[in-house]
Design an enzyme around this catalytic site. Sequence first.
Site, PDB file in Angstrom:
ATOM      1  N   CYS A  11       0.839  -1.190   0.000  1.00 39.34           N
ATOM      2  CA  CYS A  11       0.000   0.000   0.000  1.00 39.34           C
ATOM      3  C   CYS A  11       0.878   1.245   0.000  1.00 39.34           C
ATOM      4  CB  CYS A  11      -0.884   0.049   1.242  1.00 39.34           C
ATOM      5  SG  CYS A  11      -1.952  -1.383   1.407  1.00 39.34           S
ATOM      6  N   GLY A  33      -0.292   0.334  -4.939  1.00 36.28           N
ATOM      7  CA  GLY A  33      -1.599  -0.293  -4.753  1.00 36.28           C
ATOM      8  C   GLY A  33      -2.609   0.259  -5.726  1.00 36.28           C
ATOM      9  N   ASN A  47       0.189   0.456   5.950  1.00 34.03           N
ATOM     10  CA  ASN A  47       0.993  -0.280   4.967  1.00 34.03           C
ATOM     11  C   ASN A  47       1.714  -1.381   5.733  1.00 34.03           C
ATOM     12  OD1 ASN A  47       3.942   0.515   2.950  1.00 34.03           O
ATOM     13  ND2 ASN A  47       2.522  -1.186   2.831  1.00 34.03           N
ATOM     14  N   GLY A  48       1.423  -2.630   5.358  1.00 33.19           N
ATOM     15  CA  GLY A  48       2.055  -3.763   6.048  1.00 33.19           C
ATOM     16  C   GLY A  48       1.022  -4.791   6.458  1.00 33.19           C
ATOM     17  N   TYR A  78      12.064  -4.480  -6.206  1.00 35.34           N
ATOM     18  CA  TYR A  78      10.891  -4.426  -7.084  1.00 35.34           C
ATOM     19  C   TYR A  78       9.918  -3.297  -6.761  1.00 35.34           C
ATOM     20  CZ  TYR A  78       6.264  -5.483  -8.880  1.00 35.34           C
ATOM     21  OH  TYR A  78       5.048  -5.380  -9.488  1.00 35.34           O
TER      22      TYR A  78
END
Length: 463
Positions: free
Chosen positions: A2, A28, A103-104, A243
């Site tokens: 995210c 996202g 986020n996570g 990435y």
Amino acid sequence: MCGVFGVSGVPDAARLTYLGLYALQHRGQESAGIVAVDEQARARAHRGMGLVSENFNEGSLAKLLGDVAVGHTRYSTAGSSVIGNAQPLLIDYREGPLTVAHNGNLTNAPALRRELVDAGSIFTTTTDTEVLLHLIARSRKTSPEEQIREALERCEGAFTLLLSVGRTIYAVVDPRGFRPLVLGRIAGGVVIASETCALDLVGATMVCELQPGQFLKIEDGHITELPRLLPRPESRCVFELVYFGRPDSRIFGESVDRVRRELGRELARRHPAPGAEVVFSVPDSSNAMALGFAEVSGIKLENGLIRNHYVGRTFINPSQALRVAKVKIKFNPVRGVIEGKRVVMVDDSLVRGTTSKGLVQMIRAAGAKEVHLRLGSPPITGPCHYGIDTPTREELIGANHSIAEIREYLGVDSLGYLPLDGMLHAAGTRSKFCHACFSGAYPTDISEDLVSLRHAPPITASA
Ligand code: AMP
């Protein structure tokens, strides 16, 4: 994965957030949302499925009044891809409107959720972020920051968070520091974002990157540093550099572009492709890797594949059938570059192998004499439990097959993966990294039910 973006002390904060979310779209693409808070601490939310550009217009932004805002772009790793799970979440609790953008993944969310349900909590989403909201709301501590701290000390795993309570924003990174978060300044206000490329887009000046465990309180553009969360061993996600992050960002103190070039150089040193005439990337995440590979190997860099930029990332689409079709929608080879040549194709990673297999078929059909695949990371052998959407072990080609089997399955003449030490060398010495998806060394306890619960069906209104 995210993206999160927050603003404090800037008029029309939602519009700035809207712009910032564009720069975090790569993190996202399933849903996007903004919560804005006005001068009277009234919070208003707008969330929807799909891209930032699909979700907001003049009308929706005009309703998001105030100089405080929190935004989120989501692709689901915990909880299904439905509007009910779109973030930021917004609830009313005793201290005022509470918003959270996460986020996570919390690795102990299933256990915490069971405990909360047993104690009478009612859940309206399947996200592990909602677990955190319940922990905060149930805390007996007297101030919001102590309630948040108490809740966070019970959480395990990856949580880079932006929370707002009334008009105050709290920014926090878990003590292992899995996911990035940066702080910037703009026109007397404060901006917080997952990546520096979002600061660049809105014209903010970078102040610092949050360190593992750092906990900030931001009010009307003023920043107060709160005591850090209890320390744990640092474990920055190396896949952010390989990435996930944008090459124009700095993440964990490193230029993502520099790391990717070095991954490519190291790949050329470890797995040269003698006799090859052309090297090209699978755009865009491996562009810099192919550059590094060409530099060291002396093989000519070309644009062998053209990417259609109007399609989302194939992997992100949750259905397998669509994923295969999307390889063709997304990439097309340049025949003039490939025909009659021995080519090296550089990609950052192999997950299920579907993209590469499709690409190799296309490149052969375009007349390549030999195809050599080079990957800028080791075989992915296990799922990520910290926020990257990797499939189950069964689906991961690197977890179940030898290099020779993978080479045969993909139909390439040679296959070279960058080994773990080569990847970590390129990632630099500034941080200690989590590489669990490659090495199996998970830095937290992983419960049996974590993967199954992660893909639990959505909660729906009707039975
Ligand atoms: P696959 O075809 O399943 O092996 O996917 C490999 C491709 O997906 C590579 O080109 C990667 O750049 C990309 N990729 C790797 N990890 C992810 C991820 N977590 N989400 C989306 N795409 C990914």
